[in-house]
Scaffold this active site. Sequence first.
Site, PDB file in Angstrom:
ATOM      1  N   TYR A   1     -14.963   5.736   8.250  1.00 22.75           N
ATOM      2  CA  TYR A   1     -13.932   6.202   7.310  1.00 22.75           C
ATOM      3  C   TYR A   1     -14.345   5.799   5.906  1.00 22.75           C
ATOM      4  CZ  TYR A   1      -9.099   6.572   5.389  1.00 22.75           C
ATOM      5  OH  TYR A   1      -7.986   6.899   4.667  1.00 22.75           O
TER       6      TYR A   1
ATOM      7  N   THR B   1      -4.911  10.532  -0.552  1.00 20.58           N
ATOM      8  CA  THR B   1      -6.286  10.299  -0.080  1.00 20.58           C
ATOM      9  C   THR B   1      -6.673  11.297   1.007  1.00 20.58           C
ATOM     10  OG1 THR B   1      -5.512   8.730   1.591  1.00 20.58           O
ATOM     11  CG2 THR B   1      -6.176   7.827  -0.541  1.00 20.58           C
TER      12      THR B   1
ATOM     13  N   HIS C   1       0.784  -1.232   0.000  1.00 22.00           N
ATOM     14  CA  HIS C   1       0.000   0.000   0.000  1.00 22.00           C
ATOM     15  C   HIS C   1       0.821   1.290   0.000  1.00 22.00           C
ATOM     16  CE1 HIS C   1      -3.529   2.350   0.240  1.00 22.00           C
ATOM     17  NE2 HIS C   1      -4.268   1.539   0.938  1.00 22.00           N
TER      18      HIS C   1
END
EC number: 2.3.1.21
Length: 781
Positions: free
Chosen positions: A594, A607, A478
Amino acid sequence: MRSLKMAEAHQAVAFQFTVTPDGIDLRLSHEALKQIYLSGLHSWKKKFIRFKNGVITGVYPASPSSWLIVVVGVMSTMYAKIDPSLGIIAKINRTLDTTGYMSSQTKNIVSGVLFGTGLWVALIITMRYSLKVLLSYHGWMFAEHGKMSRATRIWMCMVKIFSGRKPMLYSFQTSLPRLPVPAVKDTVNRYLESVRPLMKDEDFKRMTALAQDFAVNLGPRLQWYLKLKSWWATNYVSDWWEEYVYLRGRGPLMVNSNYYAMDLLYVIPTHLQAARAGNGIHAILLYRHKLDREEIKPILLLGSTVPLCSAQWERMFNTCRIPGEETDTIQHLRDSKHIVVFHKGRYFKVWLYHDGRLLKPREIEQQIQRILDDPSEPQAGEAKLAALTAGERVPWAKCRQAYFGRGKNKQSLDAVEKAAFFVTLDETEQGYREEDPDASMDSYAKSLLHGRCSDRWFDKSFTFIVFKNGKMGMNAEHSWADAPVVGHLWEYVMSTDCFQLGYAEDGHCKGDTNPNIPYPTRLQWDIPEECQDVIETSLNTANILASDVDFHSFPFHAFGKGLIKKCRTSPDAFVQLALQLAHYKDMGKFCLTYEASMTRLFREGRTETVRSCSSESCNFVLAMVDPTQTVKQKLRLFKIASEKHQHLYRLAMTGSGIDRHLFCLYVVSKYLAVDSPFLKEVLSEPWRLSTSQTPQQQVELFDLERNPEYVSSGGGFGPVADDGYGVSYILVGENLINFHISSKFSSPETDSHRFGKHLKQAMNDIMALFGFSSNSRKEFH
């Protein structure tokens, strides 16, 4: 195995020599020298293409040919006895006159070219700055859906004029605006608004006092440093986000950070594992070829007008996360000519080029089949080696430093870490089975997320996984990029595999085998018992984590975004409100939620968080579980909550989110060694419902009207909180939504299958408010 070893030895030697009384007897291998020559030629071609693309991107939104137009225009006016420079050319001419080496005509030409070049550069800078100013306007995003003001239309025309023609992947990078730093008071007020429905009156009163004190006293001091960083750095969030959220994390990447992407839901174009791997690997390499040449088109919003940042594509290939005791690093190479393939506990190095060209799908299939047919056994410690990347980071870092810093271990680890990407040939069969859809999809999701904990290299930018029955998938690290970037690659791979490359009638890749291609090379390891003990410890840690993951992945067929849009509402808002209703029915309470949004309207943006649980969404949910409320009242509250959600999403996308700003203020406070009770409490709040929509970015690749069975399954991730849920979803075509729900068995409060049932019911209950019965939905389908 013997032939494989002989092939390795033959490849290793380009020339041999022996010392004789008459001198040195030199024997050259012409085949090896040919391969060296072709490899060098390939490298120089890539360097030239990078240089050319650098020039084209560097002068965008102009083009290199526009320099000639400007210079010729200037020279033409000079010969017409017109001075377009207002005396500047004459000054250049006088400066050149002092050299005494040029004739009058040469000086005129050089002066004109120099002025023309300066004018051309000035025009580029003006166009680029104008485009940056235009792209800083985000009013279009807050306009009512389907309605566009005259001002926005004029703005769109201006953006298109200054955007140039035929942009390459990175053309817009220097024209993108910087992420703005919101005012501290605005962020604090939005934060308080977001937590109001989640706190009791006394708790909210206490938090309000903390927040207001922060906004007046410490906040402005921290903000000053943040403003300074925003003026100096390209993006005030992204480098800290990468370092402190990802690279400094000391827990396992597997489940906690890495995520996965699934294959097509229903279709398996071939059941031959080697053939599917051949086409899949070739499709990935075709994408890399386009990426190297910057031929991938930048993502554009609002009718191909507004560009998104493309920076995250840079580290897609030839990238690996390297463990460290305090922090990890990302190692990225310009190029890599090989991949590493894992099968039955063995590691194989496979070269991607032969005779100076990329291997064809059938040739890659041949190489993969050679690996599948290889009967050799794993070396001591080799089979479970990848478990080091699945466990805690510190033991892996220490082990790497102690046992992999020299000799054959270093060479083999270098081969893995410097590979273009990692490939796993899985020994299990996975994918959707109509006779047992729930169990098959849950097993498929868990296999992609963690596998056996020792058969994926979780540090690589991505691991391409091919199962025994021909199903495939991907596990992605990630830190280097977010899911939409990997999703873009994956959409291309699936469509290229099925619609461009295809398969022969017997299931093999199209084309012919090539016996001249050298065999894959077995990587050699010498893993001492002390290291094997660390591997076993990491594997044990990873197995405990993996076995605790409760996954439920399912396709929702009742309706899709087509029917939701008929209700004149945002499909994402609809799903998010259904998630809120499902969670309340599941837990009997609301929680901090979230939803991942992107900030790629800004340079190097990643993000931002949309806090989906709002006062408006809570009012709607409470109305839905209240039998005294009428349908009309529920619909009114739904529309209010939906509009609020869309507004929050737009704020997040345009740089006015809450969480990244507070995160950066917290980092500054740590650097200054000052304590903030407000920031400490905010950043310690758990996200018990973490959600993300997987976007479909290249709809044109899948013509679902012609090929309705070629629908994507999307992807998913592990639970963020130990007592919470992780939910990923993808809106496929007009009539399908795929959900991926994760939680932990160890939590007595959560159950992914129970939540899935509540979610399906919530989706149907909300749709029923609009008067769409199950029969009318079938008619819509």
